[in-house]
Design a protein around this motif. Structure first.
Motif, PDB file in Angstrom:
ATOM      1  N   GLN A   1      61.340 -63.782 -59.944  1.00 26.61           N
ATOM      2  CA  GLN A   1      61.215 -64.442 -58.652  1.00 26.61           C
ATOM      3  C   GLN A   1      61.060 -65.970 -58.760  1.00 26.61           C
ATOM      4  OE1 GLN A   1      58.279 -62.630 -56.135  1.00 26.61           O
ATOM      5  NE2 GLN A   1      59.414 -60.701 -55.935  1.00 26.61           N
TER       6      GLN A   1
ATOM      7  N   ILE B   1      59.260 -66.903 -49.765  1.00 24.08           N
ATOM      8  CA  ILE B   1      59.223 -65.698 -50.606  1.00 24.08           C
ATOM      9  C   ILE B   1      57.845 -65.051 -50.597  1.00 24.08           C
ATOM     10  CG2 ILE B   1      59.539 -64.837 -52.955  1.00 24.08           C
ATOM     11  CD1 ILE B   1      62.092 -65.609 -51.460  1.00 24.08           C
TER      12      ILE B   1
ATOM     13  N   TYR C   1      67.373 -63.347 -53.372  1.00 20.15           N
ATOM     14  CA  TYR C   1      66.221 -62.455 -53.443  1.00 20.15           C
ATOM     15  C   TYR C   1      66.637 -61.026 -53.092  1.00 20.15           C
ATOM     16  CZ  TYR C   1      61.559 -60.574 -52.497  1.00 20.15           C
ATOM     17  OH  TYR C   1      60.411 -59.813 -52.506  1.00 20.15           O
TER      18      TYR C   1
ATOM     19  N   ASN D   1      57.194 -61.126 -49.705  1.00 22.23           N
ATOM     20  CA  ASN D   1      56.439 -60.202 -50.555  1.00 22.23           C
ATOM     21  C   ASN D   1      55.298 -59.544 -49.785  1.00 22.23           C
ATOM     22  OD1 ASN D   1      58.032 -60.658 -52.817  1.00 22.23           O
ATOM     23  ND2 ASN D   1      56.720 -62.308 -53.601  1.00 22.23           N
TER      24      ASN D   1
ATOM     25  N   SER E   1      55.626 -62.476 -61.760  1.00 20.90           N
ATOM     26  CA  SER E   1      56.997 -62.061 -62.047  1.00 20.90           C
ATOM     27  C   SER E   1      57.708 -63.185 -62.777  1.00 20.90           C
ATOM     28  CB  SER E   1      57.742 -61.737 -60.741  1.00 20.90           C
ATOM     29  OG  SER E   1      59.129 -61.543 -60.984  1.00 20.90           O
TER      30      SER E   1
ATOM     31  N   GLU F   1      66.447 -58.043 -55.876  1.00 19.61           N
ATOM     32  CA  GLU F   1      65.447 -57.007 -55.637  1.00 19.61           C
ATOM     33  C   GLU F   1      66.105 -55.658 -55.372  1.00 19.61           C
ATOM     34  OE1 GLU F   1      62.162 -57.115 -55.978  1.00 19.61           O
ATOM     35  OE2 GLU F   1      62.476 -59.125 -56.793  1.00 19.61           O
TER      36      GLU F   1
ATOM     37  N   PHE G   1      53.072 -65.338 -58.719  1.00 25.02           N
ATOM     38  CA  PHE G   1      53.819 -64.170 -58.252  1.00 25.02           C
ATOM     39  C   PHE G   1      53.751 -62.996 -59.229  1.00 25.02           C
ATOM     40  CE2 PHE G   1      55.862 -67.618 -55.910  1.00 25.02           C
ATOM     41  CZ  PHE G   1      55.888 -67.094 -54.623  1.00 25.02           C
TER      42      PHE G   1
END
Length: 471
Positions: free
Chosen positions: A319, A368, A448, A372, A316, A452, A314
């Protein structure tokens, strides 16, 4: 000062009691064969302790017919033996148990001297016997063997020109005889042992054993230089780290080994022991604790590996942490399944938790990843989460449901042997999948969205004019 030379004898009626036990066992229709091994019986004579002692134990190894209910046969035999008071101590246990090592909980008791050790072992044995869920509690110091003890008077021996090694050798020869050679009988070589006189079996007969000649050449009998008396001695001697140790063993009567161990530990802690005495729990409970530790480390390593892989996927650091929330959600359902079915948390259950780490995270990853993708196409955070959850709910539920249904036979012990391993494992995976699937579709999208939105708020450009108007 004197030297003690113990000479052991066997307990009487061991053979007779073993025969009665065998007849009771053979009455069960499930029994195919019985193998009996008797240690320390037979002969009726006196055996020296120099080559090992006598345990006076008859062991019956029973083979049951295929598809027999082993637990039912075990309980029936225990009930039959409980009604007989003339057979001594009889215990029935299932061999193997399907796991490594011993199936007993062991308590090692150590003390400074023999008297304190015996008192401490007896106190611990009584405490363990009071604990529910245990059976066949045994104390290896309680098993005693009658013995003739020769107490040599050094002063009297020296006056006659004799030494303790000479007396010991003479006593050993009188009991064991002298090996003068070997003979081959039916292709087997056997020792030829000669006894100069009948083997002594009583105190008076032992006192009449000649042990040498004095300075005048006159024969000296054992009774002139030693005292002979009958005593009870320990059947076995155990040492741990050089210290004499008593072993108290108990067999858990059920699957909740952890609960029984905690109860035993509490009972041992509450036991008043002599000064300098200590008691430590070992055996199968120690093996389980070590297995728990190793599996706990394996679970942590598995979580770390999954996190690293997701960070690389990802791009990140935040996440993947959201995705890992599925692990505690799965653990909640797994523990609830064990509690509802009254199943103990054992090694198979921990292995199921280890499997869940990889299973439950996949659902969150699939969810997820689609969210995305929608955001990359220009959708806002809220719209992307709603659309992603809507599109992924059906495949996630179907995948989890298929896995749960496939594990139902194992959870219901319909998969044949080894149910003590397969059932807890299946229950953990089923409970974990159920809770993680239900909560992943709710908790993960909510987290999430919350994270975010906060990150987007921090990245939003500042408007100086709007700030000036607000001030």
């Amino acid at each position: 000062m004197s030297q003690r030379l113990p000479v052991g004898t066997t307990l009487e009626k061991t053979d007779e009691r073993a025969a009665v036990v065998e007849r009771i066992v053979r009455q069960r229709p499930e029994v195919e064969s019985v193998q009996v091994t008797i240690a320390g019986s037979g002969g009726g004579g006196v055996q020296t302790f120099f080559g090992g002692g006598s345990s006076n134990v008859a062991r019956h190894t029973v083979t049951l017919a295929k598809d027999s209910d082993t637990e039912a046969v075990t309980q029936a035999l225990r009930a039959a033996f409980d009604q007989r008071d003339d057979l001594g101590d009889v215990s029935v246990s299932q061999a193997g148990g399907g796991g490594p090592g011993s199936s007993q909980v062991e308590i090692s008791v150590q003390a400074a001297d023999q008297e304190d050790l015996r008192a401490a072992a007896t106190a611990v044995q009584k405490s363990v016997e009071s604990v529910g869920g245990t059976r066949d509690v045994a104390n290896n110091l309680a098993a005693e063997t009658p013995a003739l003890v020769v107490d040599v008077d050094r002063a009297a021996a020296l006056e006659r020109g004799l030494t303790e090694p000479q007396i010991g050798a003479a006593v050993s020869k009188a009991l064991q005889g002298a090996t003068i050679g070997q003979v081959e009988i039916e292709e087997q070589r056997r020792d030829v042992v000669v006894h100069e006189r009948p083997t002594p079996t009583t105190e008076s007969a032992m006192e009449d054993v000649p042990v040498g000649s004095d300075l005048n050449g006159k024969e000296v009998l054992l009774g002139a230089v030693a005292d002979v008396e009958r005593q009870n001695t320990a059947a076995s001697i155990t040492r741990v780290d050089g210290r004499r140790t008593a072993l108290i063993t108990a067999t858990p009567d059920g699957d909740d080994l952890g609960g029984v161990t905690r109860d035993i530990q509490a009972a041992v802690n509450a036991t008043q022991l002599p000064a300098g005495a200590s008691a430590t729990i070992g055996g199968v409970s120690a093996e389980q604790q070590e297995a728990f530790t190793q599996l706990g480390i394996a679970i942590l390593i598995a979580i770390a590996i999954v996190y690293v892989v997701m960070v690389a996927t990802f791009g990140s650091l935040i996440q993947p942490l959201i995705l890992l929330i599925s692990v505690p959600l799965a653990a909640t359902g797994a523990l609830a399944a064990l509690e509802l079915t009254d199943t103990a948390l054992g090694v198979p259950a921990i292995i199921g938790l280890l499997m869940l780490v990889g299973i439950v995270v996949t659902n969150a990853i699939v969810l997820i990843d689609l969210v995305n993708q929608y955001r990359e196409r220009g959708l806002g955070v809220l719209d992307a989460v709603v659309e992603g959850a809507r599109d992924r709910v059906r495949p996630i539920v179907m995948t989890a449901l298929a896995t749960i249904l496939a594990l139902v036979p194992m959870a219901m012990s319909l998969s044949g042997g080894g149910a003590f391993i397969s059932q807890p494992l299946a229950l953990v995976v089923i409970g974990g999948l159920f809770s993680s699937t239900a909560l992943t579709l709710l908790v993960v999208p909510a987290l999430y969205l919350l994270i975010e939105r906060r990150r987007e708020g921090r990245r939003a450009p500042r408007d100086p004019l709007a700030e000036a108007q607000n001030t």
